[in-house]
Design an enzyme around this catalytic site. Structure first.
Site, PDB file in Angstrom:
ATOM      1  N   ASP A 204       0.910  -1.102   0.071  1.00 36.76           N
ATOM      2  CA  ASP A 204      -0.067   0.085  -0.078  1.00 36.76           C
ATOM      3  C   ASP A 204       0.924   1.358  -0.027  1.00 36.76           C
ATOM      4  O   ASP A 204       2.253   1.249  -0.023  1.00 36.76           O
ATOM      5  CB  ASP A 204      -0.895   0.178   1.362  1.00 36.76           C
ATOM      6  CG  ASP A 204      -0.235   0.304   2.475  1.00 36.76           C
ATOM      7  OD1 ASP A 204       1.147   0.300   2.457  1.00 36.76           O
ATOM      8  OD2 ASP A 204      -0.787   0.240   3.504  1.00 36.76           O
ATOM      9  N   ASP A 206       1.396   4.892   2.216  1.00 39.85           N
ATOM     10  CA  ASP A 206       1.039   5.303   3.427  1.00 39.85           C
ATOM     11  C   ASP A 206       1.625   6.872   3.577  1.00 39.85           C
ATOM     12  O   ASP A 206       2.668   7.227   3.280  1.00 39.85           O
ATOM     13  CB  ASP A 206       1.803   4.720   4.822  1.00 39.85           C
ATOM     14  CG  ASP A 206       1.518   3.090   4.651  1.00 39.85           C
ATOM     15  OD1 ASP A 206       0.427   2.666   5.142  1.00 39.85           O
ATOM     16  OD2 ASP A 206       2.423   2.333   4.446  1.00 39.85           O
ATOM     17  N   ASP A 300      -3.173   4.564   2.786  1.00 39.12           N
ATOM     18  CA  ASP A 300      -3.593   5.246   4.072  1.00 39.12           C
ATOM     19  C   ASP A 300      -3.295   6.608   4.239  1.00 39.12           C
ATOM     20  O   ASP A 300      -2.034   6.897   3.900  1.00 39.12           O
ATOM     21  CB  ASP A 300      -2.668   4.321   5.097  1.00 39.12           C
ATOM     22  CG  ASP A 300      -3.366   2.823   5.099  1.00 39.12           C
ATOM     23  OD1 ASP A 300      -4.584   2.631   4.856  1.00 39.12           O
ATOM     24  OD2 ASP A 300      -2.405   1.822   5.531  1.00 39.12           O
TER      25      ASP A 300
HETATM   26  P1  ATP Z   1       4.050  -2.556   3.269  1.00 38.80           P
HETATM   27  O1  ATP Z   1       5.124  -2.262   2.227  1.00 38.80           O
HETATM   28  O2  ATP Z   1       3.607  -4.041   3.003  1.00 38.80           O
HETATM   29  O3  ATP Z   1       2.951  -1.703   3.042  1.00 38.80           O
HETATM   30  P2  ATP Z   1       4.515  -1.303   5.570  1.00 38.80           P
HETATM   31  O4  ATP Z   1       5.495  -1.176   6.657  1.00 38.80           O
HETATM   32  O5  ATP Z   1       4.275  -0.008   5.072  1.00 38.80           O
HETATM   33  O6  ATP Z   1       4.766  -2.358   4.475  1.00 38.80           O
HETATM   34  P3  ATP Z   1       2.111  -1.091   6.711  1.00 38.80           P
HETATM   35  O7  ATP Z   1       1.095  -2.309   7.020  1.00 38.80           O
HETATM   36  O8  ATP Z   1       1.523  -0.004   5.590  1.00 38.80           O
HETATM   37  O9  ATP Z   1       3.420  -1.794   6.150  1.00 38.80           O
HETATM   38  O10 ATP Z   1       2.168  -0.198   7.984  1.00 38.80           O
HETATM   39  C1  ATP Z   1       3.254   0.906   8.051  1.00 38.80           C
HETATM   40  C2  ATP Z   1       3.215   1.251   9.671  1.00 38.80           C
HETATM   41  O11 ATP Z   1       2.337   2.004  10.014  1.00 38.80           O
HETATM   42  C3  ATP Z   1       3.568   0.185  10.336  1.00 38.80           C
HETATM   43  O12 ATP Z   1       5.055   0.492  11.053  1.00 38.80           O
HETATM   44  C4  ATP Z   1       2.602   0.142  11.279  1.00 38.80           C
HETATM   45  O13 ATP Z   1       3.164  -0.246  12.757  1.00 38.80           O
HETATM   46  C5  ATP Z   1       1.877   1.301  11.097  1.00 38.80           C
HETATM   47  N1  ATP Z   1       0.459   0.850  11.150  1.00 38.80           N
HETATM   48  C6  ATP Z   1      -0.075   0.285  10.363  1.00 38.80           C
HETATM   49  N2  ATP Z   1      -1.631   0.206  10.704  1.00 38.80           N
HETATM   50  C7  ATP Z   1      -1.650   0.894  11.707  1.00 38.80           C
HETATM   51  C8  ATP Z   1      -2.822   1.440  12.583  1.00 38.80           C
HETATM   52  N3  ATP Z   1      -4.135   0.941  12.293  1.00 38.80           N
HETATM   53  N4  ATP Z   1      -2.594   2.165  13.647  1.00 38.80           N
HETATM   54  C9  ATP Z   1      -1.272   2.595  13.979  1.00 38.80           C
HETATM   55  N5  ATP Z   1      -0.432   2.239  13.186  1.00 38.80           N
HETATM   56  C10 ATP Z   1      -0.709   1.185  12.062  1.00 38.80           C
HETATM   57 MN    MN Z   2       2.614   0.516   3.784  1.00 42.91          MN
HETATM   58 MN    MN Z   3      -0.566   0.890   5.584  1.00 44.54          MN
END
Ligand code: ATP
Ligand code: MN
Ligand code: MN
Length: 375
Positions: A204, A206, A300
Site C-alpha cells: 500500500d 502510507d 492510508d
Molecule cells: P508494506 O510495504 O507492506 O505496506 P509497511 O511497512 O508500509 O509495508 P503497513 O502495514 O503499511 O506496512 O504499515 C506501516 C506502518 O504503520 C507500520 O509500522 C505499522 O506499525 C503502522 N500502522 C499500520 N496500521 C496502523 C494502525 N491501524 N494504527 C497505527 N499504526 C499503524
Molecule cells: Mn505500507
Molecule cells: Mn499501511
C-alpha cells in the site's frame, strides 16, 4: 579486523531498535523460512511463537555477513532451539522439511489467501476456513458474509495483490498533495511506511499529513476525500475522525501502546490512471471519468497535529517489528511508554519531540535512519 562473513554475536544488541537493519541483507534464505513459520504461527493465534520466529529472522537481517556455519548462531540474541534447528537444516540440506510442510498445507495456503484480502484478519480467515471455504470463488458465492471493505477487497483483489511500485507511490503523492493543498494551503504530505524505509515496492502507500499551525489540520480528510471523489479517483474509503479524548488517561495509553492510534485517518482504495497526465485535470474542465487503463491501489492517510508529528512519523514508518521493539525497549529498559502520540513517564505528560532524533535521544538510543529500520 573481522572479515564481513565473520559474525561477532557479542556486538549485536538484543533489541531491533538498537541495530541497523538494511533492506538488503545476507541471509535471505534463512529469514524467508523463519518468516514463513512466524506467519503460520500467527495464523494459529500463537502470538508468542510468531514473535520468537520474527525476532530470530530480524537478528539475521542485521548481520554483516551470511551465516555459513551453525556455530555462528551461538550467542546471537533471540535465537532459540527451534530457529537454530531450522537454520541448521537449511545449511545441511538447502531445504527445511518443516517449512515445506507448512507451505504446502491447505491450512497455510488458504489462510494466506484470505488474510491477503483487504479487511480480512486472522480471526475472520480462520472462521471461513472452519466453515469449509477455500477460494475467492467460494467467498464470492457467499457475499452475505462480506462487509463493504471485504467486498471491495475481493472486487479489486488482482490489483491489490500486485505490488505498488515506488513511481506509483510518487504519482499518488502528487494527487494527494494537490487535493490537500487545495483544501488547506501550507499543509505537508509525507510518504511513510515501507517506501520511507527505502522499499521499491509495497502492499500500500502510507501518507502522514500535518500543518505548521496546530489545530488547522483537524477535519481535513473528509474534505480531501470529497475532492478526490469528485475526480472519480476513490474506489473505497473508510474515514475515522480523531478520538484523542480516549487517550487522556494513562490506562488507555498503556492499553493502546501497541495497537491502533487515535489520529484522524482514512483507509482507502484509490484509482491510479495509467497516464500520469490524467492526474492533472485542467481547471474548469470538471470531474474526469477514470479511464479503464489504470490500477487500484491501497492508500492510508493519517492526519497528525504538528505537536505530535514526530511520534506519528516514527510510528508510521515501521517496520512493524521495529515499532514493536521500540515500544518494548521503552517499557522494559526505560520504564517509559511510547506510542504514535507521545513518550510518557508514568503519570506524566508526553516528553516533547520536534523530530524523530529527539525521540531516540529521549530513549538514550543511537538514531536509526528510516532505511535502517527494516527489522
Ligand atoms: P508494506 O510495504 O507492506 O505496506 P509497511 O511497512 O508500509 O509495508 P503497513 O502495514 O503499511 O506496512 O504499515 C506501516 C506502518 O504503520 C507500520 O509500522 C505499522 O506499525 C503502522 N500502522 C499500520 N496500521 C496502523 C494502525 N491501524 N494504527 C497505527 N499504526 C499503524
Ligand atoms: Mn505500507
Ligand atoms: Mn499501511
Amino acid at each position: 579486523l573481522p572479515t564481513r562473513s565473520q559474525v561477532d554475536p557479542g556486538s549485536l544488541p538484543a533489541y531491533a531498535c538498537q541495530r541497523h537493519t538494511p533492506l538488503n541483507h545476507h541471509n535471505l534464505c534463512f529469514t524467508e523460512a523463519l518468516e514463513t513459520l512466524a506467519e503460520a504461527a500467527g495464523f494459529e493465534g500463537s502470538q508468542g511463537r510468531l514473535i520468537s520466529f520474527r525476532r530470530a529472522a530480524s537478528v539475521l537481517r542485521a548481520l554483516p555477513g551470511p551465516i555459513t556455519n551453525v556455530s555462528q548462531l551461538r550467542g546471537l540474541p533471540c535465537f532459540g532451539d527451534h530457529s537454530s534447528r531450522i537454520v541448521q537444516e537449511l545449511l545441511e540440506h538447502g531445504i527445511s522439511s518443516e517449512v515445506e510442510r507448512v507451505k504446502q498445507s491447505e491450512r497455510y495456503q488458504t489462510m494466506k489467501l484470505f488474510t491477503q484480502i483487504f479487511g480480512v484478519g486472522v480471526k475472520t480467515a480462520d472462521k471461513w476456513y472452519r466453515e469449509g471455504l477455500r477460494t475467492l470463488e467460494d467467498l464470492q458465492g457467499q457475499t452475505r458474509k462480506l462487509n463493504r471493505q471485504q467486498e471491495a477487497g475481493i472486487r479489486h483483489f488482482e490489483d491489490l495483490s500486485s505490488s505498488v511500485w515506488r513511481h506509483e507511490a510518487d504519482a499518488i503523492q502528487r494527487v494527494v498533495e494537490e487535493a490537500v493543498w487545495q483544501v488547506l494551503p501550507g499543509a505537508s504530505v509525507t510518504l511513510t511506511g515501507g517506501f520511507r524505509r527505502g522499499k521499491l515496492q509495497g502492499h500500500d502507500v502510507d501518507f502522514l499529513i500535518t500543518h505548521p499551525v496546530e489545530g488547522q489540520e483537524a477535519g481535513l480528510i473528509p474534505k480531501v476525500m470529497g475532492l478526490l471523489e469528485s475526480q472519480g479517483l476513490v474506489l473505497y474509503q473508510h474515514t475515522q475522525s480523531n478520538h484523542y479524548q480516549d487517550f487522556k488517561d494513562l490506562e488507555h495509553k498503556v492499553s493502546q501502546s501497541t495497537a491502533i492510534d487515535a489520529y484522524e485517518r482514512c483507509f482507502s482504495i484509490l484509482w491510479l490512471p495509467k497516464s500520469p497526465t490524467s492526474f492533472h485535470p485542467e481547471a474548469g474542465e470538471g470531474p474526469k471519468e477514470p479511464s479503464r487503463d489504470g490500477k487500484a491501489v491501497r492508500v492510508d492517510l493519517v492526519v497528525a497535529p504538528i505537536s505530535q508529528f514526530a511520534f506519528a512519523l516514527l510510528g508510521w514508518t515501521g517496520s512493524q517489528h521495529f515499532e514493536r521493539e521500540l515500544r518494548r525497549f521503552s517499557r522494559a529498559e526505560k520504564q517509559m511508554l511510547l506510542n504514535s502520540h507521545g513518550l510518557y513517564h508514568p503519570e506524566k505528560e508526553s516528553l516533547p519531540a520536534a523530530s524523530e532524533e529527539d525521540i531516540f535521544t529521549h530513549l538514550g538510543l543511537e538514531y536509526i535512519a528510516p532505511e535502517q529500520r527494516n527489522a
